[in-house]
Design an enzyme around this catalytic site. Structure first.
Site, PDB file in Angstrom:
ATOM      1  CD  GLN A 175      -2.425   1.301   2.741  1.00  0.00           C
ATOM      2  OE1 GLN A 175      -1.954   0.700   3.692  1.00  0.00           O
ATOM      3  NE2 GLN A 175      -3.490   2.080   2.838  1.00  0.00           N
ATOM      4  CB  SER A 205       1.568   6.627   5.135  1.00  0.00           C
ATOM      5  OG  SER A 205       0.403   6.210   5.789  1.00  0.00           O
ATOM      6  CD  GLU A 236      -5.939   0.034   6.419  1.00  0.00           C
ATOM      7  OE1 GLU A 236      -6.280   1.133   5.953  1.00  0.00           O
ATOM      8  OE2 GLU A 236      -4.787  -0.245   6.792  1.00  0.00           O
ATOM      9  CB  SER A 265      -3.416   7.280  14.684  1.00  0.00           C
ATOM     10  OG  SER A 265      -4.231   8.441  14.690  1.00  0.00           O
TER      11      SER A 265
END
Lengths: 412, 385
Positions: free
Chosen positions: A134, A137, A254, A393
């Site tokens: 993936q 980020s 996800e 998060s």
């Protein structure tokens, strides 16, 4: 305790029987080498090969991707993957290594891909012939994912990508990456486009993989650098400028809230399995460890804390059960969106409590011969922060729950 | 026996729950409830018994005392899963009524194999309200802890403490000790020798009393369980009692969450609805997470009671523990996140806050349940190695 096939259709009941029968004779033998605790910890080629062979065998038997359409390599069934998952977990099967592919890339491709993309990409994904990673980020786009700066620029018929992705699990083994890029610097949410990018084939041709070392000393994460890396336009998913919407499909799956159930085995690997690292493992640990000359299991405060973890563990399982009972769920996303938050905090608090139970022995590294439980608990405690931080998060998870389920004003 | 994956929450249970929600929305809204039980903030209010008897008659018309009574005895014979759904709605409305006391007593009577128990259950199905009088002065309901004695001739003397909704019920199910052990006796509240002494309590949505018994003669046909068999019956019913209390707390906590979330969506400070701020948003999410854990354990416990009695006690103690913790957390946040108005008598949240505090400790708070679970799951202290 058993759970009946109460409301199962004949198709589902037959499928459950098939899963049970196949699993009874086809679990792979334990390998001579140590298996990682989860897909995020896969470190060696031999671990990867063993686990990919297992996923492929389970796929061939119809236990992986059974709810996907047959023309894309799936089983063409309806609402059966959760049955396979249940039986895989019950059988103590090893986990599937292609976690990003199964949990994120596959449902995104189903929802947003072209016919050609689905036919090309999905069958080898389900069979673990091609591993996925993936590319979301970045150093400046973690919790604030919409701030991605990796830029894809038009270059004739295709694109050239320049930028820097981080925390890229499995990149060093991956054939493909789901890649979120900026294509318009003037607009934030409407300025992104979603691609699938070749990884292994691109190394040295504008793509560089650099491993990151985790706080445990282990590898697993990577940085991926793009330097005018060329990507064909046939690898773009959905429209230019629709990248954020496509990414939301990925993230919903996800977080366990998407429409397609992720094939999952529950991740048992012999004596390293999740049960040992679950709250039930605390009971045996407390009986073996000592505190003030007595079994730790006699300490009233630890007893209270252990039982609290057992209750939370059971509550998590019962949340999963209740989520399937429409009459007992209010908002359809209310339980699914809690999944990652509650599970990651359960595992973290369980590991922290285990270290407390171990007392002085919790100082011992897993390489020390005297470490209780082979040093797994202090190690698991450190690794648990990967789970509370990754995939959005838990602070961001709480924002999402507050905004989408409780209707509170958006924090941003 | 197997446990249905959907907890056994069927269409009948859904209808019961929906009906309860509508009835209580219409007749026990927060405004109506506040007018009814909080009209006065005088301290003397603490020992009053205020409730809507017309609403209770509507509940009786709907057969709510009959839901847990076996069909053979004139009831509906519904499972505890359905009862949990009903009680969630009662908790959500914080409705004052003898329903919860009566349901708890119903499960005790149903655990007693006697003609007297069957007779009592028939009367409950027909609308009789009953409360358990089984707790001693120190607050213990353990079988052997009892301040009431029974003579061999069935004459009761002593005091039962912490009797819930004593002034709303017609009959008390009294636990008494005799030379042969603990028995259970059905005593009319207006029988000779019975004095109900109201406690002054914090919760405005129920009443509580201690009951003095002086030479109360109980005829044989009112002995629900003979001396010696009471402990077994109480133990068999305890998972149902804990589950019912957990249901009330889960329902009440959901009201606390929704009401506080609504306030956070509308109250503006610093030019924004306060729910924008993560210091407000995140505790609201934590309320939801705790409620959902408790709610899932609640239905798990009820389903175990219905289908797998061997797992009922562990399930019920887990549910009561999680629900008590959720009730405590949600109560605290419901007042705090409302700010200054949340601290006033005129704001509705104190009604639920007080009901939750009462529920949290009834039949053992969260830590008590965990201590009992630890004895089962880890072994008793000193015997674990």
């Amino acid at each position: 305790m058993t759970e009946s096939a109460h409301s199962e259709s004949p198709e589902q009941a037959a499928y459950r029987a098939h899963c049970k029968a196949w699993l009874a004779g086809n679990l792979p033998p334990r390998p001579s080498f140590r298996l990682p605790l989860g897909p995020l910890e896969i470190a060696t080629e031999e671990q990867l090969e063993y686990l990919c062979a297992w996923q492929k065998a389970a796929y061939s038997a119809g236990l992986v991707g059974c709810d996907y359409p047959g023309e894309y390599g799936g089983g063409g069934l309806r609402d059966c993957q959760r049955i396979a998952n249940h039986e895989l977990k019950a059988a103590g099967a090893p986990f599937f290594p292609n976690i990003v592919g199964l949990g994120m890339a596959a449902p995104t491709i189903v929802h947003h891909g072209t016919e050609a993309q689905k036919r090309r990409l999905l069958p080898p994904l389900l069979a673990a012939e091609e591993i996925w990673c993936q590319g979301f980020s970045e150093p400046g786009a973690g919790s604030d994912l919409a701030n991605v700066q990796t830029f894809a620029e038009r270059d004739g018929e295709g694109w050239r990508v320049r930028g820097h992705k981080v925390w890229t699990t499995l990149a060093h083994f991956a054939t493909w990456m789901i890649l979120l890029c900026r294509t318009d610097r003037g607009r934030k949410y409407e300025g992104m486009t979603y691609f699938v990018a070749p990884v292994r084939a691109g190394v040295g041709k504008g793509l560089t993989i650099r491993p990151l070392v985790k706080m445990t000393g282990e590898l697993g994460f990577n940085e991926v650098l793009f330097d005018d890396y060329p990507i064909g336009d046939d690898l773009r998913l959905d429209e230019v400028g629709r990248g954020w919407q496509v990414a939301m499909t990925t993230l919903l799956h996800e977080r366990g809230a998407g429409s397609l159930v992720t094939p999952s085995s529950g991740g048992g690997v012999g004596d390293d399995n999740a049960a040992t690292l679950g709250a039930s493992g605390l009971v045996e640990l407390a009986k073996r460890c000592h505190r003030a000359g007595k079994p730790a299991s006699d300490d009233p405060r630890l007893r209270d804390a252990i039982v609290e973890m057992l209750i939370r563990e059971r509550a998590f399982a019962q949340n999963e059960r209740r989520a399937a009972v429409r009459a007992l769920t209010d908002h359809p996303l209310r339980l699914p969106l809690q999944h990652k938050l509650t599970l990651s905090e359960l595992l973290q608090d369980t590991a922290r409590l285990a270290c407390e139970i171990e007392g002085a022995a919790a100082t011992l590294h897993q390489t020390d011969a005297h470490a209780p439980a082979a040093g797994r608990w202090p190690h698991a405690y450190m690794n648990s922060y990967g789970f509370t931080i990754a995939a959005g998060s838990n602070e961001v998870q709480r924002n999402i729950l507050g905004e989408r389920v409780l209707g509170l004003a958006k924090s941003k | 026996m197997t446990r249905p994956h959907d907890f056994g929450f069927d269409e009948t249970a859904q209808i019961l729950k929906d009906t309860a929600r509508r009835l209580l929305q219409d007749h026990c809204s927060p405004e109506q409830l506040h007018r009814l039980v909080a009209a006065s903030s005088e301290p003397a209010r603490a020992s009053e018994c205020v409730w809507d008897e017309a609403l209770w008659r509507k509940m009786l018309d709907l057969g709510w005392t009959a839901v847990a009574v076996p069909e053979a005895l004139g009831g509906f014979g519904m499972g505890l899963v359905a009862i949990a759904g009903l009680v969630e709605e009662v908790g959500r409305a914080a409705a004052p009524s003898p329903l919860i006391a009566t349901l708890c007593a119903t499960y005790v009577a149903a655990a007693c194999d006697s003609d007297a128990a069957r007779q009592l259950l028939r009367r409950i199905a027909a609308g009789l309200s009953v409360s358990l009088a089984i707790t001693d002065r120190r607050g213990s309901w353990e079988a052997g802890d009892c301040d009431v004695t029974a003579s061999d001739a069935g004459v009761l003397n002593g005091t039962a403490w912490f009797v819930q909704d004593a002034r709303k019920v017609g009959v008390l199910l009294v636990k008494a000790r005799s030379s042969r052990g603990v028995g259970l006796y059905a005593v009319d509240v207006d029988a000779a020798g019975v004095t109900i002494v109201p406690d002054a309590i914090v919760d405005l949505t129920r009443d509580q009393a201690h009951v003095e018994l002086r030479d109360v003669a109980v005829p044989a046909e009112r002995v629900i369980v003979s001396p010696g068999d009471g402990a077994r019956a109480l133990a068999a019913a305890e998972p149902a009692i804990l589950t019912i209390l957990a249901a009330d707390m889960v329902g009440a906590a959901e009201w606390q969450l929704q009401t506080t979330a609504e306030y956070a969506r509308t109250r503006v400070q610093f030019e924004r609805p306060i729910g924008f701020f993560q210091a407000v948003k995140h505790p609201l999410v934590d309320m939801m997470v705790k409620i959902d854990a408790a709610r899932s354990l609640l239905y798990d416990a009820a389903c175990a009671f219905d289908h797998e009695p061997g797992a009922a006690e562990v399930g019920a103690r887990m549910a009561k523990s999680a629900a008590s913790d959720a009730a405590s957390y949600c109560s605290g946040r419901s007042v705090q996140l409302h700010g200054g108005i949340g601290f006033t008598w005129e704001c509705f949240v104190h009604l639920w806050f007080k009901r939750q505090k009462h529920n949290e400790v009834l039949f053992g708070d969260a830590a008590h349940q965990r201590a009992r679970l630890a004895d089962r799951l880890l072994g008793r202290i000193g015997e674990t190695a």
